[in-house]
Design an enzyme around this catalytic site. Sequence first.
Site, PDB file in Angstrom:
ATOM      1  N   ASP A  36       0.845  -1.191   0.000  1.00 22.52           N
ATOM      2  CA  ASP A  36       0.000   0.000   0.000  1.00 22.52           C
ATOM      3  C   ASP A  36       0.880   1.241   0.000  1.00 22.52           C
ATOM      4  O   ASP A  36       1.173   1.821   1.057  1.00 22.52           O
ATOM      5  CB  ASP A  36      -0.928  -0.001   1.221  1.00 22.52           C
ATOM      6  CG  ASP A  36      -1.964  -1.105   1.143  1.00 22.52           C
ATOM      7  OD1 ASP A  36      -2.106  -1.702   0.064  1.00 22.52           O
ATOM      8  OD2 ASP A  36      -2.625  -1.370   2.157  1.00 22.52           O
ATOM      9  N   LYS A  58      -0.186  -8.003  -3.300  1.00 17.76           N
ATOM     10  CA  LYS A  58      -1.527  -7.423  -3.127  1.00 17.76           C
ATOM     11  C   LYS A  58      -1.447  -5.916  -3.293  1.00 17.76           C
ATOM     12  O   LYS A  58      -0.711  -5.239  -2.579  1.00 17.76           O
ATOM     13  CB  LYS A  58      -2.091  -7.777  -1.748  1.00 17.76           C
ATOM     14  CG  LYS A  58      -3.522  -7.279  -1.544  1.00 17.76           C
ATOM     15  CD  LYS A  58      -4.112  -7.763  -0.233  1.00 17.76           C
ATOM     16  CE  LYS A  58      -3.652  -6.937   0.949  1.00 17.76           C
ATOM     17  NZ  LYS A  58      -4.223  -5.556   0.949  1.00 17.76           N
ATOM     18  N   THR A  59      -2.220  -5.407  -4.250  1.00 20.27           N
ATOM     19  CA  THR A  59      -2.199  -3.976  -4.549  1.00 20.27           C
ATOM     20  C   THR A  59      -3.525  -3.315  -4.184  1.00 20.27           C
ATOM     21  O   THR A  59      -4.574  -3.957  -4.159  1.00 20.27           O
ATOM     22  CB  THR A  59      -1.946  -3.749  -6.050  1.00 20.27           C
ATOM     23  OG1 THR A  59      -2.965  -4.430  -6.811  1.00 20.27           O
ATOM     24  CG2 THR A  59      -0.580  -4.279  -6.460  1.00 20.27           C
ATOM     25  N   HIS A  60      -3.438  -2.006  -3.907  1.00 20.57           N
ATOM     26  CA  HIS A  60      -4.601  -1.117  -3.913  1.00 20.57           C
ATOM     27  C   HIS A  60      -4.289  -0.092  -4.996  1.00 20.57           C
ATOM     28  O   HIS A  60      -3.759   0.980  -4.720  1.00 20.57           O
ATOM     29  CB  HIS A  60      -4.788  -0.423  -2.558  1.00 20.57           C
ATOM     30  CG  HIS A  60      -5.503  -1.245  -1.553  1.00 20.57           C
ATOM     31  ND1 HIS A  60      -4.961  -1.606  -0.340  1.00 20.57           N
ATOM     32  CD2 HIS A  60      -6.748  -1.799  -1.568  1.00 20.57           C
ATOM     33  CE1 HIS A  60      -5.825  -2.338   0.341  1.00 20.57           C
ATOM     34  NE2 HIS A  60      -6.912  -2.466  -0.386  1.00 20.57           N
ATOM     35  N   ASP A  90      -6.734  -5.785  -4.440  1.00 23.95           N
ATOM     36  CA  ASP A  90      -7.604  -5.806  -3.259  1.00 23.95           C
ATOM     37  C   ASP A  90      -8.722  -4.771  -3.417  1.00 23.95           C
ATOM     38  O   ASP A  90      -8.808  -3.812  -2.667  1.00 23.95           O
ATOM     39  CB  ASP A  90      -6.741  -5.523  -2.024  1.00 23.95           C
ATOM     40  CG  ASP A  90      -7.471  -5.741  -0.718  1.00 23.95           C
ATOM     41  OD1 ASP A  90      -8.615  -6.221  -0.744  1.00 23.95           O
ATOM     42  OD2 ASP A  90      -6.883  -5.425   0.336  1.00 23.95           O
ATOM     43  N   ARG A  91      -9.600  -5.006  -4.388  1.00 25.48           N
ATOM     44  CA  ARG A  91     -10.609  -4.011  -4.769  1.00 25.48           C
ATOM     45  C   ARG A  91     -11.841  -4.040  -3.856  1.00 25.48           C
ATOM     46  O   ARG A  91     -12.555  -3.049  -3.732  1.00 25.48           O
ATOM     47  CB  ARG A  91     -11.012  -4.248  -6.232  1.00 25.48           C
ATOM     48  CG  ARG A  91     -12.112  -3.351  -6.769  1.00 25.48           C
ATOM     49  CD  ARG A  91     -11.746  -1.879  -6.709  1.00 25.48           C
ATOM     50  NE  ARG A  91     -12.808  -1.069  -7.271  1.00 25.48           N
ATOM     51  CZ  ARG A  91     -13.958  -0.774  -6.681  1.00 25.48           C
ATOM     52  NH1 ARG A  91     -14.239  -1.269  -5.470  1.00 25.48           N
ATOM     53  NH2 ARG A  91     -14.847  -0.007  -7.274  1.00 25.48           N
ATOM     54  N   LYS A  92     -12.111  -5.198  -3.270  1.00 24.77           N
ATOM     55  CA  LYS A  92     -13.270  -5.348  -2.377  1.00 24.77           C
ATOM     56  C   LYS A  92     -14.559  -4.847  -3.037  1.00 24.77           C
ATOM     57  O   LYS A  92     -15.253  -3.970  -2.522  1.00 24.77           O
ATOM     58  CB  LYS A  92     -13.046  -4.634  -1.038  1.00 24.77           C
ATOM     59  CG  LYS A  92     -11.883  -5.194  -0.219  1.00 24.77           C
ATOM     60  CD  LYS A  92     -11.801  -4.517   1.157  1.00 24.77           C
ATOM     61  CE  LYS A  92     -10.669  -5.094   1.995  1.00 24.77           C
ATOM     62  NZ  LYS A  92      -9.345  -4.600   1.583  1.00 24.77           N
ATOM     63  N   ALA A  94     -18.323  -4.366  -4.062  1.00 18.50           N
ATOM     64  CA  ALA A  94     -19.501  -4.450  -3.183  1.00 18.50           C
ATOM     65  C   ALA A  94     -20.702  -3.748  -3.812  1.00 18.50           C
ATOM     66  O   ALA A  94     -21.285  -2.846  -3.221  1.00 18.50           O
ATOM     67  CB  ALA A  94     -19.190  -3.846  -1.822  1.00 18.50           C
ATOM     68  N   ASN A  98     -24.222  -5.954 -12.335  1.00 18.56           N
ATOM     69  CA  ASN A  98     -23.978  -5.155 -13.530  1.00 18.56           C
ATOM     70  C   ASN A  98     -22.951  -4.054 -13.273  1.00 18.56           C
ATOM     71  O   ASN A  98     -22.106  -3.759 -14.126  1.00 18.56           O
ATOM     72  CB  ASN A  98     -25.295  -4.539 -14.020  1.00 18.56           C
ATOM     73  CG  ASN A  98     -25.131  -3.873 -15.364  1.00 18.56           C
ATOM     74  OD1 ASN A  98     -24.755  -4.514 -16.343  1.00 18.56           O
ATOM     75  ND2 ASN A  98     -25.390  -2.576 -15.418  1.00 18.56           N
TER      76      ASN A  98
END
Length: 263
Positions: A36, A58-60, A90-92, A94, A98
């Site tokens: 990060d 792991k990227t943001h 690590d987009r998460k 939510a 679509n």
Amino acid sequence: MARSYAERANTHQSPVARRLFALMEQKQSNLCASVDVRTTKELLELLDKLGPFICLAKTHIDIIDDFTYDGTILPLLELSKKHKFLIFEDRKFADIGNTVKHQYQGGVYKIAQWADITNAHGVIGSGIVKGLKEAATETTDQPRGLLMLAELSSKGSIAHGKYTEETVEIAKSDKEFVIGFIAQNSMGGQDEGFDWIIMTPGVGLDDTGDALGQQYRTVSQVFSTGTDIIIVGRGLFGKGRDPLKEGERYRKAGWEAYQNILR
């Protein structure tokens, strides 16, 4: 009885998981570096140093101030080939199926084009898995994998109990695309033919937490409760830390903990 990474590399339903397990066995590493940082230069320099010790980066990507696809992603992909690690954005996600489909394949970041693995919350339901898988198959012929967020390491997290159980049910909707969980414990599934990869954040050899609610557990603790991959960030490159020394230190600790559960 725990199964070896080599065995799981031969039997897993997901090509991404098979490749990841094979790399883990080859490099004797279950270490994921959480990088990060705010600039492309920092990102690439860190991963060039940590690359030999990790199986996964792991990227943001949305916190990189000077992001460009050609200037950030293309060199990142070259580093992943040079050092033989996979990339986990690590987009998460939510949102409804679509919307996440467009977020994953489009916009500035075009995540589906370059990230081997991404992740999503279960709060939306199984439509999120369907939307993300559609984006992956429409964008690239390279295999992609999804992790569901089942449990978190931050203090006060509401991702437990019924929420975790429902997230596990969502994961069952796609055996090939959903490869596992961000979690603190095993999510089971073996009796039903699932071989989920458990990736665990909040792992530290020295620290117990921070002022913003992060809580750390030791490497041996997380392997005793079912992890496969440890996610480490500041422990590798925080203030006063040498990424080369810490990378090898965490790689060795993770591998020894894994060897111990095989015995």
